[in-house]
Design a protein around this motif. Structure first.
Motif, PDB file in Angstrom:
ATOM      1  N   ARG A   1      -7.755   7.770  -3.371  1.00  0.00           N
ATOM      2  CA  ARG A   1      -8.710   8.426  -2.471  1.00  0.00           C
ATOM      3  C   ARG A   1      -8.002   9.242  -1.394  1.00  0.00           C
ATOM      4  O   ARG A   1      -8.453  10.333  -1.036  1.00  0.00           O
ATOM      5  CB  ARG A   1      -9.607   7.370  -1.816  1.00  0.00           C
ATOM      6  CG  ARG A   1     -10.776   7.956  -1.035  1.00  0.00           C
ATOM      7  CD  ARG A   1     -11.738   6.870  -0.623  1.00  0.00           C
ATOM      8  NE  ARG A   1     -11.233   6.077   0.486  1.00  0.00           N
ATOM      9  CZ  ARG A   1     -11.435   6.361   1.773  1.00  0.00           C
ATOM     10  NH1 ARG A   1     -12.120   7.436   2.119  1.00  0.00           N
ATOM     11  NH2 ARG A   1     -10.950   5.576   2.720  1.00  0.00           N
ATOM     12  N   SER A   2      -6.880   8.734  -0.920  1.00  0.00           N
ATOM     13  CA  SER A   2      -6.181   9.425   0.167  1.00  0.00           C
ATOM     14  C   SER A   2      -5.322  10.588  -0.320  1.00  0.00           C
ATOM     15  O   SER A   2      -5.141  11.569   0.395  1.00  0.00           O
ATOM     16  CB  SER A   2      -5.301   8.431   0.940  1.00  0.00           C
ATOM     17  OG  SER A   2      -4.270   7.915   0.107  1.00  0.00           O
ATOM     18  N   VAL A   3      -4.797  10.486  -1.551  1.00  0.00           N
ATOM     19  CA  VAL A   3      -3.902  11.535  -2.065  1.00  0.00           C
ATOM     20  C   VAL A   3      -4.662  12.600  -2.853  1.00  0.00           C
ATOM     21  O   VAL A   3      -4.515  13.799  -2.609  1.00  0.00           O
ATOM     22  CB  VAL A   3      -2.776  10.920  -2.940  1.00  0.00           C
ATOM     23  CG1 VAL A   3      -1.912  12.027  -3.552  1.00  0.00           C
ATOM     24  CG2 VAL A   3      -1.928   9.962  -2.123  1.00  0.00           C
TER      25      VAL A   3
ATOM     26  N   TYR B   1     -17.547   6.918  -3.071  1.00  0.00           N
ATOM     27  CA  TYR B   1     -16.683   8.072  -2.851  1.00  0.00           C
ATOM     28  C   TYR B   1     -16.708   9.065  -4.012  1.00  0.00           C
ATOM     29  O   TYR B   1     -15.920  10.005  -4.034  1.00  0.00           O
ATOM     30  CB  TYR B   1     -15.244   7.611  -2.601  1.00  0.00           C
ATOM     31  CG  TYR B   1     -15.111   6.694  -1.414  1.00  0.00           C
ATOM     32  CD1 TYR B   1     -15.393   7.142  -0.119  1.00  0.00           C
ATOM     33  CD2 TYR B   1     -14.709   5.366  -1.574  1.00  0.00           C
ATOM     34  CE1 TYR B   1     -15.277   6.297   0.975  1.00  0.00           C
ATOM     35  CE2 TYR B   1     -14.591   4.516  -0.486  1.00  0.00           C
ATOM     36  CZ  TYR B   1     -14.875   4.990   0.789  1.00  0.00           C
ATOM     37  OH  TYR B   1     -14.768   4.153   1.864  1.00  0.00           O
TER      38      TYR B   1
ATOM     39  N   GLN C   1       0.806  -1.218   0.000  1.00  0.00           N
ATOM     40  CA  GLN C   1       0.000   0.000   0.000  1.00  0.00           C
ATOM     41  C   GLN C   1       0.845   1.277   0.000  1.00  0.00           C
ATOM     42  O   GLN C   1       0.585   2.212  -0.749  1.00  0.00           O
ATOM     43  CB  GLN C   1      -0.927   0.001   1.221  1.00  0.00           C
ATOM     44  CG  GLN C   1      -1.855   1.206   1.294  1.00  0.00           C
ATOM     45  CD  GLN C   1      -2.919   1.171   0.213  1.00  0.00           C
ATOM     46  OE1 GLN C   1      -3.697   0.248   0.146  1.00  0.00           O
ATOM     47  NE2 GLN C   1      -2.946   2.189  -0.645  1.00  0.00           N
ATOM     48  N   SER C   2       1.863   1.318   0.841  1.00  0.00           N
ATOM     49  CA  SER C   2       2.641   2.551   0.974  1.00  0.00           C
ATOM     50  C   SER C   2       3.357   2.917  -0.316  1.00  0.00           C
ATOM     51  O   SER C   2       3.483   4.105  -0.653  1.00  0.00           O
ATOM     52  CB  SER C   2       3.654   2.430   2.125  1.00  0.00           C
ATOM     53  OG  SER C   2       4.582   1.382   1.862  1.00  0.00           O
TER      54      SER C   2
ATOM     55  N   THR D   1       0.794   4.586  -2.638  1.00  0.00           N
ATOM     56  CA  THR D   1       0.495   5.948  -2.183  1.00  0.00           C
ATOM     57  C   THR D   1       1.627   6.896  -2.541  1.00  0.00           C
ATOM     58  O   THR D   1       1.401   8.015  -3.030  1.00  0.00           O
ATOM     59  CB  THR D   1       0.249   5.956  -0.666  1.00  0.00           C
ATOM     60  OG1 THR D   1      -0.822   5.059  -0.356  1.00  0.00           O
ATOM     61  CG2 THR D   1      -0.097   7.353  -0.179  1.00  0.00           C
TER      62      THR D   1
ATOM     63  N   TYR E   1     -16.215   1.996  -5.259  1.00  0.00           N
ATOM     64  CA  TYR E   1     -15.540   3.255  -4.944  1.00  0.00           C
ATOM     65  C   TYR E   1     -16.128   4.417  -5.762  1.00  0.00           C
ATOM     66  O   TYR E   1     -16.187   5.551  -5.290  1.00  0.00           O
ATOM     67  CB  TYR E   1     -14.037   3.138  -5.184  1.00  0.00           C
ATOM     68  CG  TYR E   1     -13.287   2.668  -3.956  1.00  0.00           C
ATOM     69  CD1 TYR E   1     -12.362   3.497  -3.323  1.00  0.00           C
ATOM     70  CD2 TYR E   1     -13.503   1.407  -3.417  1.00  0.00           C
ATOM     71  CE1 TYR E   1     -11.671   3.082  -2.187  1.00  0.00           C
ATOM     72  CE2 TYR E   1     -12.829   0.970  -2.286  1.00  0.00           C
ATOM     73  CZ  TYR E   1     -11.918   1.808  -1.682  1.00  0.00           C
ATOM     74  OH  TYR E   1     -11.249   1.397  -0.552  1.00  0.00           O
TER      75      TYR E   1
ATOM     76  N   ARG F   1       1.665  10.184  -5.065  1.00  0.00           N
ATOM     77  CA  ARG F   1       2.172  11.500  -4.627  1.00  0.00           C
ATOM     78  C   ARG F   1       3.267  12.015  -5.564  1.00  0.00           C
ATOM     79  O   ARG F   1       3.284  13.186  -5.940  1.00  0.00           O
ATOM     80  CB  ARG F   1       2.728  11.396  -3.204  1.00  0.00           C
ATOM     81  CG  ARG F   1       1.672  11.289  -2.125  1.00  0.00           C
ATOM     82  CD  ARG F   1       2.237  11.710  -0.782  1.00  0.00           C
ATOM     83  NE  ARG F   1       1.254  11.574   0.276  1.00  0.00           N
ATOM     84  CZ  ARG F   1       1.209  10.572   1.152  1.00  0.00           C
ATOM     85  NH1 ARG F   1       2.111   9.608   1.100  1.00  0.00           N
ATOM     86  NH2 ARG F   1       0.280  10.533   2.086  1.00  0.00           N
TER      87      ARG F   1
ATOM     88  N   GLU G   1      -7.509   3.099  -2.893  1.00  0.00           N
ATOM     89  CA  GLU G   1      -7.277   3.749  -1.601  1.00  0.00           C
ATOM     90  C   GLU G   1      -6.179   4.803  -1.705  1.00  0.00           C
ATOM     91  O   GLU G   1      -6.268   5.870  -1.097  1.00  0.00           O
ATOM     92  CB  GLU G   1      -6.905   2.704  -0.546  1.00  0.00           C
ATOM     93  CG  GLU G   1      -8.091   2.087   0.159  1.00  0.00           C
ATOM     94  CD  GLU G   1      -8.858   3.114   0.974  1.00  0.00           C
ATOM     95  OE1 GLU G   1      -8.336   3.601   1.989  1.00  0.00           O
ATOM     96  OE2 GLU G   1      -9.998   3.441   0.573  1.00  0.00           O
TER      97      GLU G   1
END
Length: 325
Positions: A111-113, A166, A61-62, A65, A162, A69, A108
């Motif tokens: 969605r988070s970034v 979202y 996951q990281s 992400t 999603y 970014r 995810e």
């Protein structure tokens, strides 16, 4: 203003054709690649200096992400997966992690970034499996017949979830079989054209094949990546079947491949081996209805079946002539 895209699976067949298409359209292109002991950049060697490769893994996951970014994309095309159906029986859990849960991880990350990023998910005709209607369209019920097909169904539905939960711009392309000279040698179409090329050049005597009666809707990958791009240029996200609307058997593919090199009595070069190559559960008949894509996207396939087979055989002959071993 020029757009930026991130492509997972950029070194694969679809990823490389898509990267070329986006570069031609003026995009800044990032590609996500896994760290492995041996890197295979053969499909992107002609454009490797024009794209930026980032290290990442659908299991981590990281890393996804961070890739979002760093690339700050307008569009993400998720083409990475464990994509070989036969392997999905010997590695079902890994297939699920990559091909199913990996989609959730990427969604995810978006969605988070930056939830404004447009997302494309590579769905598959293998989701239809034991078909419940013919031809298959966007509303046809899924009946997957392999761990790969099941994983793709998950990836498809989590994308839809999603989108609805979202409000992400997340579209899926239900792509039927699409081939090219860049197809991996483990796939039956490339196994055939590569084998025919080697037989033609006297490097090989026979080809072992499984079910010659299986029928598929085969198109050219270079045509299909345009449909992916078109989906993310729409005002609203949606799902589309991408296909040719034609159906051909493996035997027809074999006949045309041998015809390209002037061999008509192809049967003496083909060794049946159903035990080795048969799947625990077979998908026998797939044919797609791409009328929605034609109406909404203005897309249609440009490469005929016979042209595709000839293209692949000739490319393999040229490649084998360079490799004298």
């Amino acid at each position: 203003m020029a757009k930026t895209a991130l492509i997972t699976g950029v070194t694969g067949q679809d990823g490389s054709y898509l990267a070329e298409l986006l570069l031609d359209k003026g995009y800044t292109v990032y590609g996500l690649t896994r760290r492995t002991s041996t890197q295979n950049f053969g499909n992107i060697k002609q454009i490797q200096d024009k794209i930026t490769l980032l290290s990442g893994d659908l299991l981590d996951q990281s890393s996804l992400t961070e890739a979002i970014r760093e690339s700050n994309p307008d569009e993400v095309y998720n083409l990475a997966a464990q994509s070989f159906v036969k392997t999905s029986w010997t590695q079902p859990v890994l297939t699920g992690e990559f091909t199913a849960i990996g989609v959730t991880r990427m969604l995810e990350a978006i969605r988070s970034v930056n939830p404004k990023i447009k997302f494309y998910q590579a769905s598959s005709s293998e989701m239809f499996g034991k078909v419940t209607e013919t031809p298959q369209k966007e509303t046809t019920r899924f009946y997957p017949r392999s761990p790969y097909g099941v994983a793709k169904v998950y990836g498809h539905y989590i994308t839809l979830n999603y989108r609805e939960s979202y409000n992400l711009f997340a579209s899926s392309g239900l792509l039927f079989n699409h081939e090219s000279p860049r197809r991996g040698l483990e796939f039956v179409t490339r196994k055939i054209t590569h084998g025919v090329a080697r037989i033609h050049l006297g490097k090989q005597k026979t080809i072992e094949l499984g079910n010659l009666d299986a029928k598929r809707d085969w198109g050219f990958a270079g045509d299909y990546v345009e449909a992916m791009w078109l989906m993310l240029q729409q005002d609203e996200p949606d799902d589309y079947v991408i296909a040719t609307g034609e159906n051909h058997s493996v035997e027809e593919f074999v006949q045309l491949a041998f015809k390209t090199v002037g061999i008509s009595d192809w049967k003496k070069y083909v060794v049946p081996n159903k035990h080795e190559f048969m799947r625990p559960a077979e998908v026998d008949y797939l044919i797609g209805d791409y009328s929605k894509a034609k109406k909404v996207l203005g897309w249609k396939p440009r490469t005929l079946f016979a042209e595709l087979v000839e293209m692949m055989v000739k490319a393999d002959i040229a490649s084998e002539q360079k490799n004298i071993s």
